[in-house]
Structure formats: structure tokens, C-alpha cells
Scaffold this motif. Structure first.
Motif, PDB file in Angstrom:
ATOM      1  N   GLY A   1      39.109  32.329  49.239  1.00 29.13           N
ATOM      2  CA  GLY A   1      37.862  31.946  49.119  1.00 29.13           C
ATOM      3  C   GLY A   1      36.461  33.075  47.826  1.00 29.13           C
ATOM      4  N   LEU A   2      37.181  33.971  47.778  1.00 26.98           N
ATOM      5  CA  LEU A   2      36.740  34.985  46.964  1.00 26.98           C
ATOM      6  C   LEU A   2      36.973  34.096  45.311  1.00 26.98           C
ATOM      7  CD1 LEU A   2      36.999  38.036  47.579  1.00 26.98           C
ATOM      8  CD2 LEU A   2      34.961  37.120  47.670  1.00 26.98           C
ATOM      9  N   THR A   3      37.970  33.585  44.970  1.00 21.60           N
ATOM     10  CA  THR A   3      38.409  32.720  43.949  1.00 21.60           C
ATOM     11  C   THR A   3      37.800  31.738  43.564  1.00 21.60           C
ATOM     12  OG1 THR A   3      40.702  34.613  43.857  1.00 21.60           O
ATOM     13  CG2 THR A   3      39.956  32.694  42.595  1.00 21.60           C
ATOM     14  N   VAL A   4      37.404  30.737  44.573  1.00 26.03           N
ATOM     15  CA  VAL A   4      37.185  29.385  44.534  1.00 26.03           C
ATOM     16  C   VAL A   4      35.251  29.823  43.861  1.00 26.03           C
ATOM     17  CG1 VAL A   4      36.757  27.622  45.541  1.00 26.03           C
ATOM     18  CG2 VAL A   4      39.223  28.040  45.598  1.00 26.03           C
TER      19      VAL A   4
ATOM     20  N   ASP B   1      28.716  28.706  32.807  1.00 33.25           N
ATOM     21  CA  ASP B   1      29.327  30.159  31.763  1.00 33.25           C
ATOM     22  C   ASP B   1      29.144  29.715  30.543  1.00 33.25           C
ATOM     23  OD1 ASP B   1      28.570  32.590  30.399  1.00 33.25           O
ATOM     24  OD2 ASP B   1      31.098  33.366  30.495  1.00 33.25           O
ATOM     25  N   ALA B   2      28.685  29.577  29.434  1.00 37.53           N
ATOM     26  CA  ALA B   2      28.729  29.646  27.924  1.00 37.53           C
ATOM     27  C   ALA B   2      29.668  30.085  27.229  1.00 37.53           C
ATOM     28  CB  ALA B   2      27.435  29.276  27.344  1.00 37.53           C
ATOM     29  N   SER B   3      29.987  31.253  27.653  1.00 34.41           N
ATOM     30  CA  SER B   3      30.871  32.298  26.564  1.00 34.41           C
ATOM     31  C   SER B   3      32.336  31.622  27.052  1.00 34.41           C
ATOM     32  CB  SER B   3      30.166  33.471  26.703  1.00 34.41           C
ATOM     33  OG  SER B   3      30.831  33.658  28.440  1.00 34.41           O
ATOM     34  N   GLY B   4      32.859  31.144  28.031  1.00 32.30           N
ATOM     35  CA  GLY B   4      34.234  31.357  28.343  1.00 32.30           C
ATOM     36  C   GLY B   4      34.603  32.449  28.919  1.00 32.30           C
ATOM     37  N   LEU B   5      33.466  33.566  29.301  1.00 31.81           N
ATOM     38  CA  LEU B   5      34.631  34.500  29.503  1.00 31.81           C
ATOM     39  C   LEU B   5      34.544  34.914  31.169  1.00 31.81           C
ATOM     40  CD1 LEU B   5      33.210  37.086  27.411  1.00 31.81           C
ATOM     41  CD2 LEU B   5      35.242  36.104  27.420  1.00 31.81           C
ATOM     42  N   PHE B   6      33.646  33.554  31.847  1.00 33.37           N
ATOM     43  CA  PHE B   6      34.139  33.347  33.288  1.00 33.37           C
ATOM     44  C   PHE B   6      34.912  33.652  33.691  1.00 33.37           C
ATOM     45  CE2 PHE B   6      34.724  29.156  32.852  1.00 33.37           C
ATOM     46  CZ  PHE B   6      35.968  28.506  33.580  1.00 33.37           C
TER      47      PHE B   6
ATOM     48  N   VAL C   1      36.637  35.733  36.382  1.00 30.61           N
ATOM     49  CA  VAL C   1      37.040  35.053  37.786  1.00 30.61           C
ATOM     50  C   VAL C   1      38.412  35.633  38.398  1.00 30.61           C
ATOM     51  CG1 VAL C   1      38.834  33.198  39.321  1.00 30.61           C
ATOM     52  CG2 VAL C   1      36.157  32.844  38.114  1.00 30.61           C
ATOM     53  N   GLY C   2      39.340  35.568  37.526  1.00 33.09           N
ATOM     54  CA  GLY C   2      40.503  36.410  37.362  1.00 33.09           C
ATOM     55  C   GLY C   2      40.860  38.331  38.635  1.00 33.09           C
TER      56      GLY C   2
ATOM     57  N   GLY D   1      41.502  41.294  42.363  1.00 37.87           N
ATOM     58  CA  GLY D   1      40.140  43.225  43.384  1.00 37.87           C
ATOM     59  C   GLY D   1      40.393  42.119  44.963  1.00 37.87           C
ATOM     60  N   GLY D   2      40.076  41.283  45.485  1.00 34.72           N
ATOM     61  CA  GLY D   2      39.913  40.442  46.410  1.00 34.72           C
ATOM     62  C   GLY D   2      40.954  40.582  47.029  1.00 34.72           C
TER      63      GLY D   2
END
Length: 135
Positions: free
Chosen positions: A83-86, A95-100, A104-105, A110-111
Motif C-alpha cells: 500500500g505504501l509503495t503503490v 517528478d521530472a527529475s526521475g529521482l522518485f 519509492v524504493g 521502510g514500510g
């Protein structure tokens, strides 16, 4: 054999319910705040405040503890993680930087760790203190 399948089905259903509830809690605590705060010196923070993230984490304690007490440990841990990951992916994928992807990882790890630690603590302090079968 049928009893084993029934337990597996219950774990899957509880995991799906946990994932859905986690996504709903994400939307309630974090989904409405999408703007970054610009400070006088030009720096930006956000979009979330610390109290929102803390509120989400504390809110997730209730379903995780409830599910673990009812012996749905795997469903609780994996459901919250999914749920947290999705939710993070959906919320941050523009996010335009691609660091999202990194964020997410980190949310996924952490979740998983957070819900597993809470589940383990609940198992240890639960009356009877016995380990849960199927874990």
C-alpha cells in the motif's frame, strides 16, 4: 490441505485489505498536500509536513496491530508495504527529475521494516507470547 488453503486465502485477503486501507490513509494524510513551500530565502520544502508523515505512521499502527493479533502477520506486513509503495509511486511518478524511484524504493524498504518490527513486537507482547504459525 483445505485448512491450509483457507489460511492462505485469509492471508491474501487480509493483505489486500491492508494495502487498500494503507492507500486510503496515505490519501487522507498526504494526498491533499501537493505544493512545495517557498521560503523568503528562495528555498523550498515539502510538500509534506512532519506532522502529516507522523500521523500516517501512527495511523498505520492500528491496522497492523489489529491484524497481527488476529494472526494475519504476513498480510499485515506485506499489505502495508504494498500500500505504501503503490501510493508513493502514484503520488510521486510525475517528478521530472526521475529521482522518485529512489524515494519509492526507500518507502518500500521502510514500510516493510517498520511494519515487520511492529508485528514482531505485537507477537512478543501478545498474551501467550507464542510465535504465530505460518510466519
Amino acid at each position: 490441505m483445505e485448512q491450509r488453503q483457507a489460511k492462505a486465502v485469509h492471508q491474501v485477503v487480509s493483505g489486500l485489505l491492508a494495502a487498500g486501507l494503507t492507500s486510503a490513509l496515505w490519501a487522507a494524510w498526504l494526498g491533499w498536500d501537493q505544493k512545495r513551500d517557498v521560503h523568503a530565502d528562495g528555498t523550498t520544502t515539502g510538500p509534506y509536513e512532519a506532522w502529516q508523515v507522523a500521523g500516517l505512521a501512527l495511523s498505520l499502527l492500528v491496522p497492523v496491530c489489529w491484524m497481527v493479533v488476529r494472526r494475519h502477520v504476513v498480510g499485515a506486513v506485506l499489505g502495508v508495504t504494498v500500500g505504501l509503495t503503490v501510493s508513493a509511486y502514484y503520488d510521486w511518478s510525475d517528478d521530472a527529475s526521475g529521482l522518485f524511484g529512489v524515494g519509492v524504493g526507500l518507502v518500500m524498504v521502510g514500510g516493510f521494516v517498520g511494519s515487520a518490527v511492529v508485528a514482531a513486537l505485537v507477537v512478543l507482547v501478545r498474551p501467550g507470547g507464542r510465535a504465530v504459525t505460518g510466519m
